[in-house]
Scaffold this motif. Structure first.
Motif: not given
Length: 257
Positions: A106-115, A170-178, A141-149
């Motif tokens: 999940a990379c780049g523009g995927a963050f529009y969807l995850l965000g 695992q790391r994404a889960h540890d930091i709250g993205l997942v 835009y990707e950075s803005v969305l992920m900065a809220h997650r």
């Protein structure tokens, strides 16, 4: 069609699948239009009370904008069209909960969807990264969305390290993205199970809560988005130079943390 949509009227859950596995589920202009259309369609379908978004195949959830997509731009430094700005549910005024089920990249523009998802369920194979800076582009835009997650330092590291690093599930889960690490191959099933519970609640309370949660960060996001077009115009390398950097990439030269 580059999307698959399946709705279960008994549970009230719809599953939307990005169906371009041969392109790692990258979003071309047709897919962008289909995503916007399906979110708007769900606004009028009262049998759909929760949505799960996923990607076909095992290699990727989504790798952002398809590199072969041709995006016409106005001949003006004051106007810029981003084909991914309207691919998310919130951008299309859908206030039904959306859960993303992620396996693979999940990379780049995927963050529009995850965000614009309420939360993310991930397979152990999931990895997250942003290639923009590696290829001479501003991650705005990707950075803005992920900065809220994610915590600031984590999102800053991901965006600035580019393709040199990937964040493991695992790391994404540890930091709250997942929010949940599913068993191997089980992300979609786990996400659908969550969606079914939510879809079983009274819709007025659910949709009001989704709207309230988004409102908590909407003002800051809107202000940051307003800065994005000039930053992209100033910071992006010319298309030809970006293409050279992309063509010269070396696969496998990254660390996963």
């Amino acid at each position: 069609m580059t999307l698959k949509t399946a709705a279960d009227k008994d549970t009230g859950v719809a599953v939307v699948t990005l169906d371009r596995p041969h392109r790692l589920n990258a979003v071309d202009l047709a897919t962008a239009a289909e995503l916007a259309a399906v979110w708007r369609e769900f606004r009028f379908d009262d049998t759909v009370r929760a949505v799960v978004l996923t990607g076909a195949g095992e290699r990727a959830f989504c790798t952002g904008l398809d590199r072969d997509a041709v995006v016409p731009q106005p001949n003006s430094p004051y106007m810029q069209d981003d084909p991914l700005l309207n691919i998310g549910p919130k951008a299309n005024d859908l206030w039904k909960p959306v859960i993303s089920a992620v396996a693979g990249m999940a990379c780049g523009g995927a963050f529009y969807l995850l965000g614009e998802s309420e939360f993310v369920v991930a397979d152990p194979t999931a990895v997250f990264f942003d290639p923009h800076t590696t290829y001479g582009m501003v991650s705005a835009y990707e950075s803005v969305l992920m900065a809220h997650r994610m915590p600031y330092g984590e999102v800053a590291r991901m965006m600035l390290m580019g393709t040199a690093e990937r964040i493991s599930a695992q790391r994404a889960h540890d930091i709250g993205l997942v929010s949940e690490l599913a068993p191997p191959g089980g992300a979609l099933e786990a996400a659908v199970a969550c969606a079914a519970v939510i879809a079983g609640h009274p819709t007025e309370g659910v949709q009001g809560t989704v709207r309230a949660l988004w409102a908590a960060k909407e003002a800051a996001r809107a202000q940051a988005y307003a800065q994005a077009p000039p930053l992209i115009a100033l910071g992006n390398l010319p298309d030809e130079r970006q293409a050279e950097l992309f063509a010269g990439r070396r696969s496998g030269e990254f660390r996963t943390r």
